[in-house]
Design a protein around this motif. Structure first.
Motif, PDB file in Angstrom:
ATOM      1  N   THR A  31       0.584   4.674   0.436  1.00  0.00           N
ATOM      2  CA  THR A  31      -0.603   4.778   2.223  1.00  0.00           C
ATOM      3  C   THR A  31       0.337   4.138   3.347  1.00  0.00           C
ATOM      4  O   THR A  31       0.764   4.624   4.159  1.00  0.00           O
ATOM      5  N   CYS A  32       0.127   2.766   3.814  1.00  0.00           N
ATOM      6  CA  CYS A  32       0.495   2.325   5.015  1.00  0.00           C
ATOM      7  C   CYS A  32       1.734   1.630   4.784  1.00  0.00           C
ATOM      8  O   CYS A  32       2.103   1.079   6.480  1.00  0.00           O
TER       9      CYS A  32
ATOM     10  N   CYS B 141      -5.626   0.086   5.798  1.00  0.00           N
ATOM     11  CA  CYS B 141      -5.778   0.997   5.484  1.00  0.00           C
ATOM     12  C   CYS B 141      -7.387   2.061   4.897  1.00  0.00           C
ATOM     13  O   CYS B 141      -7.879   3.184   4.636  1.00  0.00           O
TER      14      CYS B 141
ATOM     15  N   ASN C 245       0.913  -1.513   4.226  1.00  0.00           N
ATOM     16  CA  ASN C 245       0.312  -3.108   4.194  1.00  0.00           C
ATOM     17  C   ASN C 245       0.129  -3.665   3.198  1.00  0.00           C
ATOM     18  O   ASN C 245       0.177  -2.626   1.845  1.00  0.00           O
TER      19      ASN C 245
ATOM     20  N   CYS D 185      -6.689  -1.718   0.099  1.00  0.00           N
ATOM     21  CA  CYS D 185      -5.631  -2.082   1.406  1.00  0.00           C
ATOM     22  C   CYS D 185      -6.438  -2.343   2.661  1.00  0.00           C
ATOM     23  O   CYS D 185      -7.578  -1.757   2.509  1.00  0.00           O
TER      24      CYS D 185
ATOM     25  N   CYS E  77       1.007  -1.368  -0.062  1.00  0.00           N
ATOM     26  CA  CYS E  77      -0.157  -0.242  -0.137  1.00  0.00           C
ATOM     27  C   CYS E  77       1.034   1.556  -0.118  1.00  0.00           C
ATOM     28  O   CYS E  77       1.494   1.144   0.414  1.00  0.00           O
TER      29      CYS E  77
HETATM   30 ZN   LIG Z   1      -2.810   0.930   3.539  1.00  0.00          ZN
END
Ligand SMILES: [Zn+2]
Length: 300
Positions: free
Chosen positions: A42-43, A62, A45, A59, A40
């Motif tokens: 963003t995070c 998130c 994961n 994801c 991901c």
């Molecule tokens: Zn994420």
């Protein structure tokens, strides 16, 4: 992991059989983007489910939905991915590429739109600098633009100085690279040498004094009389072809844009014997490269 299917076609018929819809192109891009697994943006994961649209991934942690083109050079392109892929095919498979004017006619897009996409393609065509030239390497510089017959080191005006290096192989020329430089001085030659020429190469230049200091690093460098280019026939032909192509494809280009055209020319040139891999390699580069923005707005 499943092996990714690579498009190796060389013409529109093969292309249209392979890429029928925008989703086919999204799948192609997604396969490249997540070839080595998903993470991901963003995070970080690595677990996901299908996203809201075809080939998007969501994801699990998130819940952020990511498109195949997000974070790639295809992000926010002003036309469909199918058209973008079509343009790439044309640019890599046509021996002389395509000018933005030709592209705008062919795809019914504004020339400016074509120009900014082509600029991205040229960024992706920059050399990785991972495979410096080896063996016998000829180096020379030449001017593009205004009168060409002036001596080195004089006022440049609108002219731009370009340095070229090419590998001399048994049956002609191997690979070649070119770069816009400020002046014909050794400090301007040096970064080009370091980026593109192996230290062990047998570098051959004319007798211009700017090359002499490079013998410290390039111990096999030798300088021979140019004899008005007659002693460097391959270089002479290469420069003639390059200049001819530049004259045909762009009427005006500023210094930073000229480099893009030099990169484009040599990208095709260096892969002239492996043309069927060019499309996939370029799309891959554009997926892996970060989105880029134009620095200047001057059109070419
Ligand atoms: Zn994420």
């Amino acid at each position: 992991m499943e092996k990714r299917d690579k498009f190796t076609g060389m013409n529109s018929i093969k292309f249209n059989q392979y890429f029928k819809t925008d989703d086919d192109c999204k799948k192609y891009v997604a396969d490249i983007k997540w070839e080595h697994g998903y993470s991901c943006k963003t995070c970080g994961n690595t677990r996901y489910i299908k996203g809201s649209k075809p080939y998007h991934r969501r994801c699990l942690k998130c819940k952020k939905d990511e498109s195949p083109t997000a974070g790639t050079m295809f992000d926010k392109v002003k036309f469909s991915l199918l058209t973008a892929m079509n343009i790439i095919l044309k640019i890599v498979t046509k021996k002389k590429g395509m000018s933005t004017l030709e592209l705008s006619r062919e795809f019914e897009l504004r020339q400016k739109t074509c120009w900014s996409f082509k600029w991205k393609i040229q960024q992706a065509m920059q050399s990785s600098r991972q495979n410096p030239l080896t063996g016998e390497v000829h180096v020379d510089e030449f001017y593009i633009g205004q009168p060409e017959e002036q001596k080195r080191g004089r006022s440049k005006g609108e002219k731009r100085l370009v340095i070229v290096a090419l590998e001399k192989v048994e049956d002609g020329v191997g690979r070649a690279y070119a770069q816009v430089i400020e002046s014909a001085a050794s400090e301007d030659f040096k970064p080009f040498f370091n980026n593109y020429i192996n230290r062990d190469a047998v570098v051959v230049t004319d007798e211009w004094r700017g090359y002499s200091p490079l013998k410290k690093e390039y111990r096999h460098l030798k300088q021979v009389p140019s004899n008005e280019g007659k002693n460097f026939p391959e270089m002479h032909i290469h420069i003639m072809n390059l200049k001819g192509w530049l004259r045909g494809i762009q009427h005006h280009c500023s210094k930073e844009h000229l480099q893009g055209y030099l990169d484009e020319y040599h990208y095709r040139y260096n892969r002239r014997n492996n043309m069927n891999t060019m499309f996939d390699l370029l799309v891959k580069k554009m997926v892996e490269n970060k989105p880029v923005r134009l620095i200047t707005k001057r059109d070419a």
